[in-house]
Design an enzyme around this catalytic site. Structure first.
Site, PDB file in Angstrom:
ATOM      1  CB  SER A   1      -0.874   0.009   1.265  1.00  0.00           C
ATOM      2  OG  SER A   1      -1.507   1.259   1.454  1.00  0.00           O
TER       3      SER A   1
ATOM      4  CE1 TYR B   1      -4.437  -2.169   4.911  1.00  0.00           C
ATOM      5  CE2 TYR B   1      -3.370  -0.072   4.468  1.00  0.00           C
ATOM      6  CZ  TYR B   1      -3.990  -1.228   4.017  1.00  0.00           C
ATOM      7  OH  TYR B   1      -4.141  -1.434   2.669  1.00  0.00           O
TER       8      TYR B   1
END
Length: 267
Positions: free
Chosen positions: A143, A156
């Site tokens: 990401s 995350y």
């Protein structure tokens, strides 16, 4: 064009979103696809049909809870019996936002298990076989949050930074395996920014609510903070990059973390 006839690809989280888009690109290039995800029978069958229609000579669904190492072992054994994976795409991921002080410990554990530890276990199982055959591709869907941080996303961000680091270690350990003629072994990360997927829907919905329920305005507001292009990526664009990384010409592209983020990390 990349020819993946005779290759087998395992794509985790491939019943929807980025995972399905990547699997579709690999299928169109001729790869057999091991489909994986959390899905009911109808959803799993629909994904398999989609990939067969895209051109895969064979697609099959494999279950496995990626938060459970024993189930990951079972998944890899089942896929290996069907056809050892030449290509692994670690795409499955979960997300929950909350301030650090309010983040439940069990949420931290779950996100780290699925988004990071599962990739370790899958790579550990798959890479030795790839090395023995002289060709292998591991593509980890990290990401933009594997490169930069944002508030309210501690587990995350930690998992995605860890995934980038794990990928670089594996890339170094396997860089000399195989050769140009066989394609070699490469390990890379793709780091999407804002992409049109289900995982961002809670953030879109929250922002849309602030805009009087206007979803388009909510998306525009999200993008204005981070993504200079002011455009969402489509999952198929991530799939096209993943396919290119599988090509023999990409034999020396390894240990990278490639952002697809509209300039987010260039700032």
């Amino acid at each position: 064009m990349t020819d993946l006839n005779g290759k087998t690809a395992l794509v985790t989280g491939s019943v929807q979103g980025i995972g399905l888009a990547i699997a579709r690109e690999l299928a169109a290039a001729g790869a057999r696809i091991a489909v994986h995800g959390i899905a009911d029978a109808e959803t799993a069958e629909a994904a398999v049909r989609t990939l067969q229609q895209a051109g895969s000579p064979e697609a099959r669904f494999f279950a496995g809870d990626l938060s459970n190492p024993a189930e990951i072992d079972g998944l890899m054994e089942a896929v290996g019996a069907w056809g050892e994976a030449d290509i692994v795409v670690n795409n499955a991921g979960i997300q929950k936002t909350a301030p650090l002080a309010e983040m439940p410990g069990e949420t931290w554990d779950a996100i780290l298990a699925v988004n990071l530890s599962a990739a370790f276990h899958i790579m550990q199982a798959a890479l030795p076989g790839m090395a023995s055959r002289g060709y292998g591709r591991v593509i980890n869907i990290a990401s933009v949050h594997g490169l930069v941080a944002s508030k309210d996303k501690a587990p995350y961000v930690a998992a995605k930074f860890g995934l980038v680091g794990l990928s670089r270690v594996a890339a170094l350990e396997y860089a000399s395996q195989g050769d140009r003629s066989t394609g070699g072994i490469t390990v890379n990360c793709i780091c999407p920014g804002w992409t049109e997927t289900a995982i961002i829907e809670p953030q879109v919905a929250a922002r849309a609510a602030q805009m009087g329920g206007d979803r388009a305005a909510g998306i525009a507001d999200l993008l204005s903070e981070k993504q200079p292009s002011q455009r969402l990526s489509d999952p198929s664009e991530i799939g096209a990059l993943a396919l290119w990384l599988c090509a023999p010409v990409a034999h020396n592209v390894t240990g990278t973390a490639i952002p697809v983020d509209g300039g987010w990390t260039a700032q």
